[in-house]
Design a protein around this motif. Structure first.
Motif, short mmCIF file in Angstrom:
data_model
loop_
_atom_site.label_atom_id
_atom_site.label_comp_id
_atom_site.label_asym_id
_atom_site.label_seq_id
_atom_site.Cartn_x
_atom_site.Cartn_y
_atom_site.Cartn_z
N ASN A 127 41.93 -54.84 41.18
CA ASN A 127 41.95 -54.60 42.86
C ASN A 127 41.76 -53.58 43.47
O ASN A 127 40.93 -52.40 43.58
CB ASN A 127 42.47 -55.65 43.53
CG ASN A 127 41.90 -56.84 43.62
OD1 ASN A 127 41.43 -57.75 43.39
ND2 ASN A 127 43.51 -57.70 42.27
N ASP A 132 39.32 -56.98 45.76
CA ASP A 132 39.33 -57.53 46.85
C ASP A 132 40.91 -57.40 47.17
O ASP A 132 41.67 -57.87 47.43
CB ASP A 132 39.59 -59.59 46.63
CG ASP A 132 39.96 -60.07 48.49
OD1 ASP A 132 39.81 -59.12 49.41
OD2 ASP A 132 39.51 -61.18 48.16
N VAL A 147 32.09 -57.59 44.74
CA VAL A 147 33.16 -58.26 45.20
C VAL A 147 33.52 -59.72 44.72
O VAL A 147 32.49 -60.55 45.27
CB VAL A 147 33.23 -58.33 46.87
CG1 VAL A 147 34.28 -59.32 47.60
CG2 VAL A 147 33.35 -56.21 47.21
N VAL A 178 35.85 -62.35 46.44
CA VAL A 178 36.92 -62.26 47.39
C VAL A 178 37.59 -63.59 47.52
O VAL A 178 36.98 -64.59 47.09
CB VAL A 178 36.03 -62.91 48.98
CG1 VAL A 178 37.28 -62.82 50.03
CG2 VAL A 178 35.08 -61.63 49.01
N TYR A 185 34.58 -56.69 54.75
CA TYR A 185 33.52 -55.90 54.01
C TYR A 185 31.95 -55.79 54.20
O TYR A 185 31.85 -54.87 54.10
CB TYR A 185 33.57 -55.66 52.46
CG TYR A 185 35.20 -56.05 51.52
CD1 TYR A 185 36.43 -56.20 52.39
CD2 TYR A 185 35.49 -58.04 51.36
CE1 TYR A 185 37.51 -55.83 51.99
CE2 TYR A 185 36.77 -57.67 50.09
CZ TYR A 185 37.99 -56.98 50.95
OH TYR A 185 39.24 -56.73 50.59
#
Lengths: 313, 542, 135
Positions: B151, B182, B221, B223, B249
């Protein structure tokens, strides 16, 4: 006493130990303090008060970092509330002082207020003495910040910084809180929030109409997280201290404040004594019962109870 | 954990059931319940593959394609990781998922003092491109996608993935990486943060922007409501926070002037499966719907396929127990069933020994087989969204939708997700909830088999992997060798360019790829960021 | 002045790079509710930072939360530094992912109590209260 020697030689662990003894109310602790007295009084004591969430700890973190760049030897006392329900406490201020914590020579002590009124702990004044004897020349004292009037914080410091945020609420709240009257410097923190400059104007107006000393209370915008306004705050704190010294106010105010603090402590002692000694006695309990049964009126009951404790008055 | 609260009378008859998200469950559901909630098939469900995708994102569900299984792998050394990759592929695993050791996750080289004793401990150590070259040797990067569980320095690892792919002759256009990337969830739950919120979110924006242009098959990404849930969030909070984080984001990329339809289709989610079964199923169905609506109504997304909530539903770590660990195999099976009934596209299970350790090959294989037998043996591929139309499921799906929206509203009211994370508002809330759950387990109010009921049984001692000092030394040795052999001039130049680009606020990705290619180390690249960005200040909890 | 009650003061610390703090925070809250004064170190602390906090705060206990498997080397280092600093009177307990077989090793290092994940909170609380009494 060995512990006194060690503290005077700058031993942090001994200073920390003595603070604990004072917190526990140990006689040996008081004795050590009395030996340290000649070495106390040398620091500029700065108090920081304000509502919860106003960013006091972060402000202290930045103040300490910047003061230390100016060569100050810093002690921080961070007072947190004790839970009335469980008697325990989470001492969380320190975590917000990450930068200061990593600077060598900055001594941080967290302290639960243990039910003591006025925004400080019983051991706070003793801790100030100890840190001064340890050689600190700048103390930052963070009050409990439980939102009530924090009178006693002003009795242990020379310069008091009161912290507000732009959402402090309306003027009535402000006066009710009574916090403004206490401060020597006012910081409007989180000044990136909307309404900061309005708040500054409001408070300036209020301060100027209420202030009757020779010191003009500055109202400063700060943004502790980014470090904005910190240098200005330091400048003002230093000029306030200079103002006290130049006008021969420092010692005078310190002794006046000490007297106030003593009376406040005395009140607590008397109260504690009354609760331990008297409130459990049968003649005392009888009075309560009589009030409940409407045998005597409330006011008479109070006066009779008072006579029981202080027969001479 | 057994997290629903059961109110019972003295005869053990259940009077009320309260789910974590606050839904009260009735003893029986009938058509009247659907009437009461105003259930409308087209509006609330629609056919699978149709907006709002409550029933799933594919018209045929698992009939067209079984789920992707992506067991977490990644061991001490790149060599071992490479071996494990090949083993899992030969067992039929369809995606890779790399675990990194803590120094790598935190941007420290293996020879940094903070790395001492942690090199290769909980995953693979990566210092330079050389490590990736070894780990991905003979892996068909054009055929298999790779999850990168990283991350704070995801931008660097993604750059390194591109660099290794190019080194082995693949066009970046054909490779598919899924870095977790994330950072807000790390600040809420997993603690592997480095930089402050603003630059950390900016780096994520960089990876999204860059992937869109250079590695279009990458999912930049993922999440992770997952870890937020593991920290003590309710299922409704898990989804609410995940969607708000995704929005943060999105906003960063939109501010750069892009059309949302150009990038949001590559977003994916990592969501948790432990807890009450029905509540989780309702959660996933409601989540798909809210995410689609969020994109359509708030952001004006036009292409339906960009409104899909794609991702991994799996894990279940917090549900597993240390007591009677074999029970975790059964728990895993039920969690997998939840994932299948919820229409997960990708899944993975925490292995039964994960409460203690990195899974052994045997336990990882049991997890993989659990997932495979649901698809191939039990019948989960038969029809899409088999629970649709159930009076109970549809009622609580609708109720879950409301709960999620309430939680989203609370955060927006507070001042938004960035503020709520920076201030520690969410952290305080989930920590308090986690404590309440522990108290509930201790008082017996929340039931947990093997922990506070049916405790008789053998407790098994699971072995931790011994720390391999030898491999750690080898890793450090390799790092030193790479540093000796590389062109110092090229490295200095690449790092300087990275520094300038970072200060100028440019997209850092192309500069990171250059750094990786000349064998700059992870630590060197991270230090550039550390010096410019500073570090995140953990909010105090109390 | 009257003598005040001795309060138990505890530092809950997260040494090293691991960021899983659910357990540490749960324990911190439980100890507070048991009437103790608790300081939480925050994440990613070095042993020296932990020692520094323990000294300044003069805590009675240091509780380490370690989930990565590095509990032996981390604890060993902490115990060594405690001795060097002359504050070995502070009691140390360890929680997190700790296999049974490592408990004797930790005790040998001088750790007063070990509470692997899954230990009931009241066990930890009782241990601290009893240990504080005998100290």
């Amino acid at each position: 006493m060995e512990i006194v020697e060690k503290i005077l030689n700058g031993n942090e662990a001994s200073a920390a130990k003595l603070i604990s003894l004072i917190e526990e109310g140990k006689d040996e602790g008081y004795k050590a303090i009395s030996l340290l007295l000649p070495y106390t009084g040398g620091a500029h004591r700065i108090g920081i008060t304000g509502a919860p969430g106003s960013g006091k700890s972060t402000l202290i973190d930045k103040l300490a970092t910047n003061f230390s760049k100016r060569g100050k030897k810093i002690g921080i006392i961070a007072i947190d509330p004790t839970s009335t329900k469980t008697d325990g406490a989470l001492l969380g201020d320190r975590l917000r002082m990450r930068d200061a914590e990593n600077i060598e020579g900055i001594f941080i002590r967290s302290m639960a207020h243990r039910g003591y009124p006025g925004g400080i702990a019983k051991a706070t004044i003793g801790t100030i003495y100890i840190l001064e004897a340890l050689g600190k020349d700048l103390l930052l004292i963070e009050s409990v910040g439980i939102g009530q009037t924090e009178i006693n914080i002003s009795t242990v410091c020379d310069t008091l910084i009161t912290v507000f945020t732009p959402d402090y609420g309306d003027e009535i709240q402000l006066m009710k809180a009574g916090m403004i009257e206490l401060g020597d410097i006012i910081a409007i923190n989180k000044s990136d929030m909307p309404g900061a400059s309005n708040a500054q104007q409001d408070i300036k107006g209020h301060v100027n109409t209420n202030n009757n000393t020779t010191w003009d209370i500055p109202v400063i915008l700060t943004q502790a997280q980014k470090g904005d306004g910190i240098e200005m705050l330091i400048e003002k704190a230093e000029s306030h201290f200079k103002h006290l010294k130049e006008n021969n106010l420092l010692e005078k105010l310190r002794s006046e404040k000490l007297k106030k603090l003593m009376l406040s402590f005395l009140k607590e002692e008397i109260w504690a004594h009354a609760m331990n000694k008297w409130a459990k006695k049968s003649e005392f309990l009888n009075i309560f019962e009589m009030v409940a049964k409407k045998e005597i009126d409330f006011y008479k009951a109070v006066s009779e109870a008072s006579n029981l404790i202080f027969p001479d008055c | 954990m057994a997290v629903a609260r059961y109110i019972k009378d003295e005869k053990d008859q259940i009077l009320d059931v309260i789910y974590e998200s606050g839904i009260h469950v009735k003893p029986c559901y009938t058509p009247k319940d659907l009437e009461e909630i105003g259930f409308d098939y087209e509006k609330d469900l629609a056919d699978p593959g149709q907006y709002p995708f409550t029933r799933g994102i594919h018209p045929l569900g698992y009939r067209s394609r079984a789920w992707t299984t992506r067991q977490y792998t990644g061991f001490g050394t790149p060599e071992e990781t490479n071996e494990r990759f090949k083993l899992m592929i030969s067992h039929g695993q369809t995606g890779l998922n790399v675990a990194f050791d803590l120094p790598t996750q935190m941007g420290y080289d293996s020879d940094h003092e903070m790395a001492e004793g942690e090199v290769g401990r909980v995953g693979m150590a990566v210092d330079t491109l050389r490590d990736f070259e070894i780990a991905f040797k003979d892996i068909r990067l054009d055929k298999i996608g790779t999850g990168l569980t990283i991350n704070a320095v995801a931008s660097i690892m993604l750059a390194m993935y591109q660099a290794v792919a190019e080194k082995y002759g693949y066009d970046p256009k054909v490779i598919s990486a899924t870095p977790q990337n994330d950072i807000l969830k790390e600040m809420i739950g997993r603690g592997a943060w480095i930089f402050p919120v603003e630059p950390a979110v900016k780096l994520i924006g960089d990876t999204i922007e860059y992937s869109m242009k250079v590695m279009p098959k990458t999912n930049p990404v993922s999440v992770c409501g997952y870890h937020i849930r593991e920290s003590g969030a309710t299922p409704a909070q898990e989804i609410a926070y995940a969607i708000l984080i995704a929005n943060a984001y999105i906003d960063n990329v939109l501010a750069r002037g892009y059309d949302i339809d150009d990038f949001v289709g590559r977003f994916s989610f990592n969501l948790n499966v432990f807890g009450n079964m029905w509540e989780q199923i309702a959660k996933f169905r409601a989540a798909r719907k809210i995410w689609a609506r969020n994109l359509k109504e708030r952001y004006g997304v036009k292409k339906p396929q960009n409104m899909f909530l794609r991702g991994l539903f799996g894990g279940g770590g917090y549900g597993l127990t240390k007591a009677q660990p074999e029970n975790n195999i059964m728990r895993g099976a039920y969690y997998a069933l939840v994932a299948a009934l919820s229409g997960a596209q990708t899944t993975a299970l925490c292995s039964y020994d994960e409460a203690y350790t990195i899974p052994t090959p045997r336990s990882a294989l049991i997890s993989l087989r659990t997932l495979q037998l649901l698809m191939d043996e039990v019948g989960l591929r038969d029809t899409v969204d088999p629970l649709a139309g159930s009076y109970f499921i549809e009622t609580i799906t609708k109720q879950m939708e409301e709960k999620i929206e309430e939680e989203m509203f609370k955060i927006e009211n507070y001042g938004g997700i960035i503020k709520a994370v920076s201030d520690g508002y969410i952290q305080r809330m989930v920590a308090r909830q986690a404590y309440e759950i522990e108290k509930g387990i201790e008082s017996g109010e929340l039931l947990k088999v093997g922990v506070n009921i049916y405790k008789e049984g053998e407790s098994m001692e699971v072995e931790l992997h011994e720390y391999n000092y030898e491999s750690a030394e080898k890793q450090i040795e390799r790092l030193k060798q790479v540093k000796r052999e590389r062109s110092q001039r090229d490295v200095a130049k690449a790092l300087r360019e990275l520094e300038i680009a970072t200060k100028e606020g440019k997209n850092v990705m192309p500069y990171l790829v250059e750094c990786c290619k000349v064998y700059a180390t992870l630590g060197e690249m991270t230090d550039v960021f550390r010096q410019i960005f500073g570090e995140f200040k953990e909010p105090s909890l109390f | 002045m009257s003598e005040d009650k001795k309060k138990i003061k505890i530092l809950i610390a997260k040494p090293g790079l691991d960021g899983h703090d659910r357990g540490a925070k749960v324990v911190a809250q439980a100890l507070k509710d048991a009437g103790m004064e608790v300081i939480y170190s925050g994440l990613h602390k070095t042993i020296d930072q932990i020692i520094n906090i323990a000294i300044q705060e003069d805590v009675d206990f240091i509780g380490l939360s370690i989930m990565t498997g590095a509990h032996i080397p981390i604890t060993e280092k902490l115990m060594k530094r405690l001795k060097e600093k002359g504050i070995e009177d502070k009691k140390v307990f360890v929680g997190g992912v700790i296999p049974q077989k490592d408990i004797p090793k930790l005790k040998e290092l001088g750790v007063a109590g070990v509470f692997p994940g899954g230990t009931p909170l009241r066990e930890t609380i009782e241990f601290i209260k009893n240990t504080a009494k005998t100290a």
